[in-house]
Design a protein around this motif. Structure first.
Motif, mmCIF file in Angstrom:
data_model
loop_
_atom_site.group_PDB
_atom_site.id
_atom_site.type_symbol
_atom_site.label_atom_id
_atom_site.label_comp_id
_atom_site.label_asym_id
_atom_site.label_seq_id
_atom_site.Cartn_x
_atom_site.Cartn_y
_atom_site.Cartn_z
ATOM 1 N N GLY A 192 8.257 3.239 -3.434
ATOM 2 C CA GLY A 192 6.967 3.885 -3.293
ATOM 3 C C GLY A 192 6.976 5.394 -3.401
ATOM 4 O O GLY A 192 5.913 5.995 -3.570
ATOM 5 N N PRO A 252 2.851 -4.138 3.963
ATOM 6 C CA PRO A 252 4.176 -3.492 4.021
ATOM 7 C C PRO A 252 5.148 -4.337 4.842
ATOM 8 O O PRO A 252 4.790 -4.866 5.887
ATOM 9 C CB PRO A 252 3.890 -2.156 4.720
ATOM 10 C CG PRO A 252 2.456 -1.890 4.431
ATOM 11 C CD PRO A 252 1.790 -3.239 4.390
ATOM 12 N N ARG A 269 0.812 -1.216 0.000
ATOM 13 C CA ARG A 269 0.000 0.000 0.000
ATOM 14 C C ARG A 269 0.847 1.269 0.000
ATOM 15 O O ARG A 269 0.333 2.350 -0.259
ATOM 16 C CB ARG A 269 -0.989 -0.012 1.157
ATOM 17 C CG ARG A 269 -0.363 0.143 2.515
ATOM 18 C CD ARG A 269 -1.467 0.306 3.571
ATOM 19 N NE ARG A 269 -0.867 0.573 4.851
ATOM 20 C CZ ARG A 269 -0.687 -0.318 5.796
ATOM 21 N NH1 ARG A 269 -1.103 -1.561 5.609
ATOM 22 N NH2 ARG A 269 -0.113 0.009 6.934
ATOM 23 N N HIS A 270 2.140 1.154 0.285
ATOM 24 C CA HIS A 270 3.038 2.305 0.231
ATOM 25 C C HIS A 270 3.536 2.579 -1.184
ATOM 26 O O HIS A 270 4.221 3.572 -1.413
ATOM 27 C CB HIS A 270 4.234 2.101 1.161
ATOM 28 C CG HIS A 270 3.853 2.014 2.606
ATOM 29 N ND1 HIS A 270 3.195 3.016 3.264
ATOM 30 C CD2 HIS A 270 4.020 1.022 3.500
ATOM 31 C CE1 HIS A 270 2.989 2.660 4.522
ATOM 32 N NE2 HIS A 270 3.462 1.449 4.679
#
Length: 134
Positions: free
Chosen positions: A108, A96, A62-63
């Motif tokens: 990211g 992560p 998600r980063h």
């Protein structure tokens, strides 16, 4: 800076950027900056900057840390770094810390949006065509 284009219209300006209705040049390119380093002339070529970059990764978190598969490694990282806003479609979204830092192909910092795909969407790759000879 690059030595390619020194002494040509690329450096001197005048290349057609836009034509008018009668086929004449409405807007021509301006001259580019030329500098000399160690006795060799170089032309300043600015990097391409896009409003959006759309990339597809095999894995990501998600980063925005992304891992590409096979030939997707060729241009996806470069395209992502050129975009002001980079949107990444991720076939497999992991937490992560699950990605090995040595296996991350794009950090990211270059990704602003992550879109996880469903298994059906991840399997659907319309652009890929399998061709075999008989």
């Amino acid at each position: 800076f690059t030595p390619a284009g020194v002494g040509t219209q690329v450096a001197d300006g005048g290349l057609p950027w836009r034509y008018d209705g009668s086929g004449g040049v409405a807007v021509a390119s301006p001259p580019k900056e030329v500098r000399t380093f160690d006795g060799t002339e170089y032309v300043l070529e600015r990097g391409i900057r896009t409003d959006y970059a759309l990339v597809r990764a095999a894995k990501g978190d998600r980063h925005g840390n992304l891992v590409f598969r096979r030939s997707a490694r060729n241009f996806n990282p470069l395209a992502a770094t050129a975009g002001r806003i980079t949107v990444a479609e991720v076939e497999e979204l992991v937490e992560p810390g699950e990605l090995d830092p040595d296996s991350v192909h794009l950090p990211g910092i270059f990704v602003q949006r992550v879109l996880p795909l469903t298994p059906g969407q991840a399997a659907d790759k319309e652009i890929e065509r399998r061709t075999v000879s008989e």
